[in-house]
Design an enzyme around this catalytic site. Structure first.
Site, PDB file in Angstrom:
ATOM      1  N   TYR A 146       0.820  -1.210   0.000  1.00 20.14           N
ATOM      2  CA  TYR A 146       0.000   0.000   0.000  1.00 20.14           C
ATOM      3  C   TYR A 146       0.857   1.265   0.000  1.00 20.14           C
ATOM      4  CZ  TYR A 146      -4.740  -1.780   0.784  1.00 20.14           C
ATOM      5  OH  TYR A 146      -5.974  -2.350   0.647  1.00 20.14           O
ATOM      6  N   LYS A 201       2.656 -15.389   2.455  1.00 16.55           N
ATOM      7  CA  LYS A 201       2.873 -16.109   1.190  1.00 16.55           C
ATOM      8  C   LYS A 201       4.378 -16.403   1.126  1.00 16.55           C
ATOM      9  CE  LYS A 201       1.431 -17.704  -2.813  1.00 16.55           C
ATOM     10  NZ  LYS A 201       0.462 -18.812  -2.970  1.00 16.55           N
ATOM     11  N   ASP A 235      -3.469 -18.105   0.296  1.00 14.06           N
ATOM     12  CA  ASP A 235      -4.442 -18.801  -0.566  1.00 14.06           C
ATOM     13  C   ASP A 235      -5.155 -19.903   0.213  1.00 14.06           C
ATOM     14  OD1 ASP A 235      -1.982 -20.086  -0.475  1.00 14.06           O
ATOM     15  OD2 ASP A 235      -1.986 -20.704  -2.576  1.00 14.06           O
ATOM     16  N   ASP A 288      -6.584  -6.837   3.932  1.00 17.42           N
ATOM     17  CA  ASP A 288      -7.674  -6.136   3.250  1.00 17.42           C
ATOM     18  C   ASP A 288      -8.621  -7.159   2.621  1.00 17.42           C
ATOM     19  OD1 ASP A 288      -9.121  -3.971   2.043  1.00 17.42           O
ATOM     20  OD2 ASP A 288      -8.097  -4.463   0.156  1.00 17.42           O
ATOM     21  N   ASP A 317     -12.633  -8.739   4.076  1.00 18.18           N
ATOM     22  CA  ASP A 317     -13.889  -8.682   3.310  1.00 18.18           C
ATOM     23  C   ASP A 317     -14.483 -10.083   3.212  1.00 18.18           C
ATOM     24  OD1 ASP A 317     -13.788  -5.917   2.846  1.00 18.18           O
ATOM     25  OD2 ASP A 317     -14.367  -6.127   0.744  1.00 18.18           O
TER      26      ASP A 317
HETATM   27  C1  IPM Z   1     -10.481  -0.852   3.718  1.00 20.62           C
HETATM   28  C2  IPM Z   1     -10.647  -0.228   2.366  1.00 20.62           C
HETATM   29  C3  IPM Z   1      -9.460   0.672   2.084  1.00 20.62           C
HETATM   30  C4  IPM Z   1      -8.229  -0.209   2.051  1.00 20.62           C
HETATM   31  C5  IPM Z   1      -9.571   1.523   0.795  1.00 20.62           C
HETATM   32  C6  IPM Z   1     -10.802   2.381   0.818  1.00 20.62           C
HETATM   33  C7  IPM Z   1      -8.347   2.340   0.562  1.00 20.62           C
HETATM   34  O1  IPM Z   1     -10.817  -1.203   1.393  1.00 20.62           O
HETATM   35  O2  IPM Z   1     -10.414  -0.116   4.712  1.00 20.62           O
HETATM   36  O3  IPM Z   1     -10.423  -2.079   3.801  1.00 20.62           O
HETATM   37  O4  IPM Z   1      -7.923  -0.821   1.021  1.00 20.62           O
HETATM   38  O5  IPM Z   1      -7.554  -0.284   3.081  1.00 20.62           O
HETATM   39 MG    MG Z   2     -10.948  -3.167   2.154  1.00 17.72          MG
END
Ligand code: IPM
Ligand code: MG
Length: 351
Positions: A141, A186, A219, A243, A247
């Protein structure tokens, strides 16, 4: 206690869900005799519209002065072109970096009352309570980026101290939970992951002999997270893997709308936000799920203000609201869906 809180509602559904979390914090303050001062500032697309910058200097200064930051969400369709140099998302990246918030706590807790909201079978979800700690200020990042006509690169760098502080936090938090720590990397391919794995092994052996450590490739981790989620306790991982993994983990509770987060650094100041985005498709309709932001306010009370009893009161109130069937549209309601306000009011009533 006295506390000064920065409130950055942001874009889309951000202001709608933050309003409900604020009401809960106010109720907690009144009930438990605390004196919370709230200061609001623009961030994200609305700040770009007003000032040209996604994180105006005054907003950053407020965040630096505050004891804690309650953050909504950022992003808007008009700025969604990924090739734009200045984008709303930059604001959250800058805040994390400027405030030194290197550890991102993302709990994925399955609430019994809404197990059916998950796309996974309920028998897999019984007792699932995972805490992912995502490294937040390093890795790909924030490495150097290059771009020419025909090529592009993103550099991924990790240093030993950056990894050490994540293992230590993971070890400490695992101790207070089920004593299991899974480090995700990884290391079969990436040099940064080989460094990560060796630091994790060394620190865990020296300082956390009582914590059960295992290593997993990213993975394989994405697969095991769906196959046997109840086996995970605390997970530590680098920025990008975290990240993606969080999700995915949000589908265990059944909705991004149930997943709060805390971003912490060395002191007690932290930034608290739902892990969902600004959801422009449903913004302004009053139907967004406020529970993730309300649960983020509970994390704020716990981690920045040390108010554990108050944090638990909010968490219990959310569980109570879910158990009484108050479900927003994302939670696949069986009857009519609750609005944002109704869900917030159901929590407030239990505080
Ligand atoms: C998160 C989001 C952010 C990230 C974006 C909005 C930059 O996806 O907080 O997970 O990738 O960290
Ligand atoms: Mg995110």
């Amino acid at each position: 206690m006295k506390a000064h809180l920065a409130v950055l509602p942001g874009d889309g559904i951000g202001p709608e869900v933050v309003a409900e979390a604020l009401a809960c914090l106010q109720a907690v303050a009144a009930r438990h005799g605390h004196d919370f001062r709230f200061d609001e500032a623009p961030v994200g697309a609305c700040a770009m519209d007003a000032t040209g910058a996604p994180l105006p200097p005054a907003t950053l200064a407020l965040a630096k002065r505050a004891d804690a930051i309650l953050f909504g969400a950022i992003g808007a369709p008009k700025y969604s072109d990924p090739s734009l140099m200045v984008r709303p998302e930059l604001a959250i990246l800058q805040l994390r970096r400027e405030l030194g918030l290197y550890a991102n706590l993302r709990p994925a807790t399955c609430f019994r009352a809404v197990l059916d909201a998950s796309p996974l079978r309920p028998e897999l979800l019984e007792g699932v309570d995972i805490l992912v700690i995502r490294e937040l200020t390093g890795g790909i990042y924030f490495g150097e980026k290059t771009r020419t006509e025909t090529s592009a690169s993103d550099l991924c760098v990790y240093t030993v101290p950056e990894v050490e502080r994540i293992v230590r936090l993971g070890g400490r938090l695992a101790r207070g939970r089920r004593g299991k720590l899974t480090s995700v990397d990884k290391a079969n391919v990436l040099e940064t992951s080989r460094l990560w794995r060796s630091v994790v092994s060394r620190v865990a052996a020296a300082e956390f002999a009582d914590v059960a450590l295992d290593h997993m490739y990213i993975d394989a981790a994405t697969m095991h997270l769906l196959r046997r989620p109840a086996d995970f306790d605390v997970v530590i991982t680098e920025n990008m893997f975290g990240d993606i993994l969080t999700d995915e983990a949000s589908m265990l509770p059944g909705s991004l709308g149930l997943c709060p987060s805390a971003s912490l650094g060395d002191g007690t100041r932290g930034l608290y936000e739902p892990i969902h985005g600004s959801a422009p498709d449903i913004a302004g309709r009053g139907i967004a799920n406020p529970y993730a932001t309300i649960l983020s306010a509970a994390l704020l009370l716990r981690h920045s203000l040390g108010l554990e009893r108050e944090a638990q009161a909010i968490e219990a109130a959310v569980v109570g609201a879910l158990e009484s069937g108050v479900r927003t549209a994302d939670l696949r309601p069986t009857g009519t869906a609750a609005t944002t306000r109704e869900a917030g009011a159901a929590v407030l009533a239990r505080l």
